[in-house]
Scaffold this motif. Structure first.
Motif, PDB file in Angstrom:
ATOM      1  N   LEU A 111       0.810  -1.219   0.000  1.00 18.89           N
ATOM      2  CA  LEU A 111       0.000   0.000   0.000  1.00 18.89           C
ATOM      3  C   LEU A 111       0.844   1.270   0.000  1.00 18.89           C
ATOM      4  CD1 LEU A 111      -2.813  -1.022   2.507  1.00 18.89           C
ATOM      5  CD2 LEU A 111      -2.867  -1.048   0.006  1.00 18.89           C
ATOM      6  N   GLY A 112       2.138   1.158   0.299  1.00 22.15           N
ATOM      7  CA  GLY A 112       3.014   2.333   0.292  1.00 22.15           C
ATOM      8  C   GLY A 112       2.719   3.274   1.442  1.00 22.15           C
ATOM      9  N   GLY A 113       3.072   4.553   1.258  1.00 22.26           N
ATOM     10  CA  GLY A 113       2.818   5.574   2.264  1.00 22.26           C
ATOM     11  C   GLY A 113       3.856   5.663   3.367  1.00 22.26           C
ATOM     12  N   GLU A 114       4.988   4.973   3.218  1.00 22.66           N
ATOM     13  CA  GLU A 114       6.012   5.002   4.263  1.00 22.66           C
ATOM     14  C   GLU A 114       6.669   6.375   4.353  1.00 22.66           C
ATOM     15  OE1 GLU A 114       6.084   2.899   1.682  1.00 22.66           O
ATOM     16  OE2 GLU A 114       6.081   0.849   2.429  1.00 22.66           O
ATOM     17  N   LEU A 115       7.023   6.755   5.561  1.00 21.72           N
ATOM     18  CA  LEU A 115       7.806   7.962   5.806  1.00 21.72           C
ATOM     19  C   LEU A 115       9.271   7.578   5.691  1.00 21.72           C
ATOM     20  CD1 LEU A 115       8.168  10.894   6.887  1.00 21.72           C
ATOM     21  CD2 LEU A 115       8.150   9.876   9.182  1.00 21.72           C
ATOM     22  N   LYS A 116      10.028   8.332   4.924  1.00 21.66           N
ATOM     23  CA  LYS A 116      11.468   8.062   4.778  1.00 21.66           C
ATOM     24  C   LYS A 116      12.231   9.189   5.450  1.00 21.66           C
ATOM     25  CE  LYS A 116      15.067   6.996   1.455  1.00 21.66           C
ATOM     26  NZ  LYS A 116      15.429   6.889   0.038  1.00 21.66           N
ATOM     27  N   LEU A 117      12.984   8.848   6.491  1.00 20.34           N
ATOM     28  CA  LEU A 117      13.875   9.802   7.151  1.00 20.34           C
ATOM     29  C   LEU A 117      15.246   9.597   6.522  1.00 20.34           C
ATOM     30  CD1 LEU A 117      12.726   9.392  10.854  1.00 20.34           C
ATOM     31  CD2 LEU A 117      11.967  11.068   9.159  1.00 20.34           C
ATOM     32  N   ILE A 118      15.737  10.635   5.851  1.00 21.75           N
ATOM     33  CA  ILE A 118      16.939  10.506   5.030  1.00 21.75           C
ATOM     34  C   ILE A 118      18.206  10.867   5.800  1.00 21.75           C
ATOM     35  CG2 ILE A 118      18.035  11.299   2.889  1.00 21.75           C
ATOM     36  CD1 ILE A 118      15.073  11.808   1.903  1.00 21.75           C
ATOM     37  N   GLY A 119      18.175  11.942   6.554  1.00 26.10           N
ATOM     38  CA  GLY A 119      19.333  12.355   7.330  1.00 26.10           C
ATOM     39  C   GLY A 119      19.449  13.862   7.386  1.00 26.10           C
ATOM     40  N   ARG A 163      15.831  19.791  10.728  1.00 25.61           N
ATOM     41  CA  ARG A 163      17.157  19.187  10.610  1.00 25.61           C
ATOM     42  C   ARG A 163      17.176  17.920   9.765  1.00 25.61           C
ATOM     43  NH1 ARG A 163      18.935  18.309  16.576  1.00 25.61           N
ATOM     44  NH2 ARG A 163      20.530  17.141  15.469  1.00 25.61           N
ATOM     45  N   ILE A 164      16.094  17.169   9.771  1.00 23.43           N
ATOM     46  CA  ILE A 164      16.066  15.869   9.097  1.00 23.43           C
ATOM     47  C   ILE A 164      15.366  15.981   7.745  1.00 23.43           C
ATOM     48  CG2 ILE A 164      15.266  13.477   9.227  1.00 23.43           C
ATOM     49  CD1 ILE A 164      17.451  14.081  11.233  1.00 23.43           C
ATOM     50  N   LEU A 165      16.092  15.687   6.693  1.00 24.32           N
ATOM     51  CA  LEU A 165      15.518  15.629   5.352  1.00 24.32           C
ATOM     52  C   LEU A 165      14.607  14.408   5.310  1.00 24.32           C
ATOM     53  CD1 LEU A 165      15.831  17.118   2.615  1.00 24.32           C
ATOM     54  CD2 LEU A 165      17.521  15.379   2.013  1.00 24.32           C
ATOM     55  N   HIS A 166      13.387  14.576   4.778  1.00 28.12           N
ATOM     56  CA  HIS A 166      12.427  13.479   4.789  1.00 28.12           C
ATOM     57  C   HIS A 166      11.520  13.532   3.568  1.00 28.12           C
ATOM     58  CE1 HIS A 166      10.425  16.896   6.690  1.00 28.12           C
ATOM     59  NE2 HIS A 166       9.266  16.359   6.309  1.00 28.12           N
ATOM     60  N   SER A 167      10.860  12.417   3.300  1.00 26.21           N
ATOM     61  CA  SER A 167       9.887  12.330   2.217  1.00 26.21           C
ATOM     62  C   SER A 167       8.859  11.272   2.590  1.00 26.21           C
ATOM     63  CB  SER A 167      10.565  11.974   0.892  1.00 26.21           C
ATOM     64  OG  SER A 167      11.128  10.686   0.955  1.00 26.21           O
ATOM     65  N   VAL A 168       7.750  11.250   1.854  1.00 27.84           N
ATOM     66  CA  VAL A 168       6.703  10.252   2.063  1.00 27.84           C
ATOM     67  C   VAL A 168       6.464   9.541   0.737  1.00 27.84           C
ATOM     68  CG1 VAL A 168       4.301   9.849   2.726  1.00 27.84           C
ATOM     69  CG2 VAL A 168       5.627  11.637   3.881  1.00 27.84           C
ATOM     70  N   ASN A 169       6.553   8.221   0.753  1.00 23.59           N
ATOM     71  CA  ASN A 169       6.268   7.444  -0.448  1.00 23.59           C
ATOM     72  C   ASN A 169       4.783   7.543  -0.783  1.00 23.59           C
ATOM     73  OD1 ASN A 169       8.941   6.641  -0.488  1.00 23.59           O
ATOM     74  ND2 ASN A 169       8.542   4.690   0.510  1.00 23.59           N
ATOM     75  N   ALA A 170       4.474   7.505  -2.055  1.00 24.50           N
ATOM     76  CA  ALA A 170       3.080   7.585  -2.488  1.00 24.50           C
ATOM     77  C   ALA A 170       2.272   6.434  -1.900  1.00 24.50           C
ATOM     78  CB  ALA A 170       3.008   7.551  -4.009  1.00 24.50           C
ATOM     79  N   SER A 171       1.053   6.749  -1.497  1.00 23.57           N
ATOM     80  CA  SER A 171       0.144   5.742  -0.965  1.00 23.57           C
ATOM     81  C   SER A 171      -0.659   5.135  -2.108  1.00 23.57           C
ATOM     82  CB  SER A 171      -0.797   6.386   0.056  1.00 23.57           C
ATOM     83  OG  SER A 171      -1.738   5.438   0.494  1.00 23.57           O
ATOM     84  N   GLN A 172      -0.787   3.829  -2.102  1.00 26.49           N
ATOM     85  CA  GLN A 172      -1.533   3.107  -3.131  1.00 26.49           C
ATOM     86  C   GLN A 172      -2.789   2.486  -2.535  1.00 26.49           C
ATOM     87  OE1 GLN A 172      -0.368   3.376  -6.251  1.00 26.49           O
ATOM     88  NE2 GLN A 172       1.342   4.512  -5.404  1.00 26.49           N
ATOM     89  N   ALA A 173      -3.408   3.178  -1.579  1.00 30.91           N
ATOM     90  CA  ALA A 173      -4.600   2.635  -0.921  1.00 30.91           C
ATOM     91  C   ALA A 173      -5.714   2.445  -1.942  1.00 30.91           C
ATOM     92  CB  ALA A 173      -5.051   3.572   0.194  1.00 30.91           C
ATOM     93  N   PRO A 174      -6.281   1.244  -2.022  1.00 31.88           N
ATOM     94  CA  PRO A 174      -7.358   0.995  -2.977  1.00 31.88           C
ATOM     95  C   PRO A 174      -8.635   1.735  -2.591  1.00 31.88           C
ATOM     96  CG  PRO A 174      -6.995  -0.936  -1.603  1.00 31.88           C
ATOM     97  CD  PRO A 174      -5.938   0.068  -1.238  1.00 31.88           C
ATOM     98  N   GLU A 175      -9.519   1.887  -3.545  1.00 30.01           N
ATOM     99  CA  GLU A 175     -10.806   2.547  -3.327  1.00 30.01           C
ATOM    100  C   GLU A 175     -11.501   1.941  -2.111  1.00 30.01           C
ATOM    101  OE1 GLU A 175     -13.595   5.362  -4.142  1.00 30.01           O
ATOM    102  OE2 GLU A 175     -11.869   4.994  -5.437  1.00 30.01           O
ATOM    103  N   GLY A 176     -11.958   2.802  -1.225  1.00 32.62           N
ATOM    104  CA  GLY A 176     -12.689   2.342  -0.053  1.00 32.62           C
ATOM    105  C   GLY A 176     -11.823   2.120   1.178  1.00 32.62           C
TER     106      GLY A 176
END
Length: 91
Positions: free
Chosen positions: A23-31, A68-81
């Motif tokens: 489903l994705g949506g993970e938070l990535k803490l890069i540094g 201080r922390i570079l971060h990103s969020v992976n796209a969420s692939q949550a299905p309909e509903g």
């Protein structure tokens, strides 16, 4: 990757129902650094366990210094509903 300089601290609470890796949506803490190239030069990032991905599991709290922390969020692939709930508070 995002590093907003107008925020200091980010607190996240995930309220999702059943989550699966596909489903994705993970938070990535890069540094620490202004960009990913700068983070790559920081030998302390690996020692601190960065980069790391944090799954959006229900009930999980995450806190990090967003100035201080570079971060990103992976796209969420949550299905309909399937709802994707998270609460974010930044200071």
């Amino acid at each position: 990757a995002e590093k907003p300089f107008n925020r200091k601290l980010t607190l996240l609470l995930y309220l999702n129902g059943p989550w699966r890796p596909e489903l994705g949506g993970e938070l990535k803490l890069i540094g620490e650094g202004a960009n990913e190239a700068e983070v790559a030069l920081d030998s302390g990032a690996v020692a601190a366990g960065l980069p790391t991905s944090i799954a959006p599991t229900s009930g999980r709290w995450v806190a990090f210094w967003s100035d201080r922390i570079l971060h990103s969020v992976n796209a969420s692939q949550a299905p309909e509903g399937l709802q994707d709930y998270r609460v974010s508070y930044t200071i």
